[in-house]
Design a protein around this motif. Structure first.
Motif, mmCIF file in Angstrom:
data_model
loop_
_atom_site.group_PDB
_atom_site.id
_atom_site.type_symbol
_atom_site.label_atom_id
_atom_site.label_comp_id
_atom_site.label_asym_id
_atom_site.label_seq_id
_atom_site.Cartn_x
_atom_site.Cartn_y
_atom_site.Cartn_z
ATOM 1 N N THR A 113 -18.190 23.839 -46.587
ATOM 2 C CA THR A 113 -18.474 22.441 -46.313
ATOM 3 C C THR A 113 -18.351 22.190 -44.813
ATOM 4 N N LYS A 114 -18.410 20.926 -44.427
ATOM 5 C CA LYS A 114 -18.492 20.608 -43.003
ATOM 6 C C LYS A 114 -17.573 19.432 -42.673
ATOM 7 N N LEU A 115 -17.356 19.267 -41.370
ATOM 8 C CA LEU A 115 -16.505 18.183 -40.874
ATOM 9 C C LEU A 115 -17.235 17.452 -39.760
ATOM 10 N N ASN A 116 -17.355 16.141 -39.912
ATOM 11 C CA ASN A 116 -17.864 15.300 -38.822
ATOM 12 C C ASN A 116 -17.357 13.888 -39.030
ATOM 13 N N ALA A 117 -16.281 13.570 -38.350
ATOM 14 C CA ALA A 117 -15.690 12.236 -38.449
ATOM 15 C C ALA A 117 -16.010 11.382 -37.228
ATOM 16 N N VAL A 118 -17.002 11.799 -36.444
ATOM 17 C CA VAL A 118 -17.404 11.004 -35.280
ATOM 18 C C VAL A 118 -18.178 9.778 -35.766
ATOM 19 N N PRO A 119 -17.777 8.573 -35.390
ATOM 20 C CA PRO A 119 -18.501 7.373 -35.839
ATOM 21 C C PRO A 119 -19.939 7.372 -35.334
ATOM 22 N N ARG A 120 -20.829 6.785 -36.113
ATOM 23 C CA ARG A 120 -22.226 6.689 -35.692
ATOM 24 C C ARG A 120 -22.324 6.009 -34.326
ATOM 25 N N GLY A 121 -23.016 6.655 -33.422
ATOM 26 C CA GLY A 121 -23.169 6.105 -32.083
ATOM 27 C C GLY A 121 -22.047 6.481 -31.131
ATOM 28 N N GLY A 122 -21.015 7.155 -31.651
ATOM 29 C CA GLY A 122 -19.898 7.557 -30.801
ATOM 30 C C GLY A 122 -19.972 9.021 -30.427
ATOM 31 N N ASP A 123 -18.963 9.483 -29.695
ATOM 32 C CA ASP A 123 -18.926 10.899 -29.327
ATOM 33 C C ASP A 123 -17.545 11.518 -29.521
ATOM 34 N N VAL A 151 -17.833 22.560 -38.117
ATOM 35 C CA VAL A 151 -18.052 21.294 -37.425
ATOM 36 C C VAL A 151 -19.543 20.990 -37.487
ATOM 37 N N HIS A 152 -19.863 19.885 -38.128
ATOM 38 C CA HIS A 152 -21.257 19.517 -38.384
ATOM 39 C C HIS A 152 -21.924 19.032 -37.101
ATOM 40 N N ASN A 153 -23.059 19.659 -36.769
ATOM 41 C CA ASN A 153 -23.877 19.238 -35.631
ATOM 42 C C ASN A 153 -23.111 19.216 -34.311
ATOM 43 N N LEU A 154 -22.159 20.127 -34.168
ATOM 44 C CA LEU A 154 -21.436 20.308 -32.904
ATOM 45 C C LEU A 154 -20.698 19.045 -32.456
ATOM 46 N N ALA A 155 -20.330 18.199 -33.392
ATOM 47 C CA ALA A 155 -19.730 16.911 -33.041
ATOM 48 C C ALA A 155 -18.279 17.056 -32.585
ATOM 49 N N ASP A 156 -17.977 16.601 -31.404
ATOM 50 C CA ASP A 156 -16.624 16.591 -30.830
ATOM 51 C C ASP A 156 -15.893 17.903 -31.145
ATOM 52 N N ILE A 157 -16.392 18.969 -30.560
ATOM 53 C CA ILE A 157 -15.832 20.302 -30.795
ATOM 54 C C ILE A 157 -14.351 20.361 -30.452
ATOM 55 N N ALA A 158 -13.971 19.748 -29.337
ATOM 56 C CA ALA A 158 -12.577 19.848 -28.894
ATOM 57 C C ALA A 158 -11.618 19.355 -29.966
#
Length: 317
Positions: A113-123, A151-158
């Protein structure tokens, strides 16, 4: 638009339909499903799995998910195990987890599965929100330890890859990685591959979408990173380009009996690829897809011929 149903031969559809007289999955008497080793561990994975975006996700949102039960049965009965999902795919993650528990196959599935908790429009991802999303995936899939989270779509890798590394160190995740299906993001993907400790990447790759062959797949081999292939049919693009054309006779040279197997075998033959995960909501398509991981795979000359054949077709309408 030409659909996959139009492209499958009538004889194949009839044979598969006969194998489901009571809606039960059926393991065909065929060559065994090929496997590839995960580079970072040597663990063998079946070469073809199941994705849960697109049509799978559409059915998962409906009231009747019986078709997805048959798809998961067909995956496991046919020798497959890799199931790729994401919270972003709507109900797919939760529905698949529930069905697997009902069928008693939870432990036979390699859950990715994947992880992406970055809000839409955020970074940036809030660490607490990222952790909660992860814990929700554990609950949905009914697992205390997940096989792979990326990490889905390379979102906030750090933030998010760092969190996955913590979970891995704690023994709750076996493998970690990142995904990207956007060519403009490939430079960032290459940067992460060179500088971060990851076990997998997930990328878009198809016989008419070969950009990853230039730098990404060679770097994956060099860095010993596993590769999950997404959208090997170009979503619906390749089906539209192929139309009602007959499969070329020379496809039999590498044991491709359908267009789906032709397309899967092209990407599966690349030595960097660990598993191909086309999405489907139909058991007969799942069985057909698994055939792309059986028998012979095309060699370099055959792959060039495959690419040239597809490149000569009209563009998708």
């Amino acid at each position: 638009m030409t659909t996959r149903r139009d492209c499958l031969k009538i004889s194949l559809a009839a044979a598969i339909a006969a194998a489901f007289p009571h809606g039960r999955a059926f393991a065909a008497d065929q060559a065994p499903l090929l496997t590839r080793a995960i580079p970072s561990s040597g663990e063998a994975l079946p070469l073809v799995g199941l994705g849960s975006s697109a049509t799978f996700a559409q059915v998962a949102r409906s009231e009747d998910v019986s078709a997805l039960r048959e798809v998961l049965q067909a995956l496991v009965a046919g020798g497959g195990s890799v199931f790729d999902t994401a919270p972003a795919y709507g109900a797919s993650e939760e529905v698949a987890g529930t069905i697997a528990r009902e069928l008693g196959i939870t432990e036979r599935v390699f859950w990715a599965t994947k992880l992406n908790a970055v809000p839409r429009g955020g970074d940036k991802a809030d660490p607490a929100a990222a952790r909660e999303q992860l814990e929700t995936s554990f609950r949905r899939l009914g697992k205390e330890r997940l096989d792979l989270v990326q990490v889905h779509n390379l979102a906030d890798i750090a933030t998010q890859l760092g969190l996955l590394q913590q979970y891995k160190a704690d023994g709750r995740i076996r493998y970690v990685g990142v995904t990207s299906t956007s060519k403009p993001a490939y430079p960032r993907l290459l940067e992460v591959m060179r500088n971060e400790r990851i076990d997998f990447i997930g990328v878009d790759y198809a016989v008419d979408n070969r950009d990853v062959e230039e730098t990404i797949l060679p770097l994956a081999q060099e860095r010993r990173i596993g590769v999950l292939v997404y959208v090997p049919f170009g979503r619906t693009r390749l089906w539209s380009r192929i139309g009602d054309r007959a499969l070329p006779e020379w496809a039999a040279e590498f044991d491709a009996a359908s267009w789906a197997q032709f397309m899967i075998k092209y990407v599966a033959a690349h030595p960097a690829v660990t598993c191909v995960t086309p999405a489907t909501s139909k058991a007969r398509n799942m069985i057909d897809n698994l055939g792309g991981g059986r028998g012979r795979l095309p060699d370099a000359d055959q792959r060039r011929r495959m690419a040239e054949f597809i490149d000569a077709l009209p563009a998708a309408g």
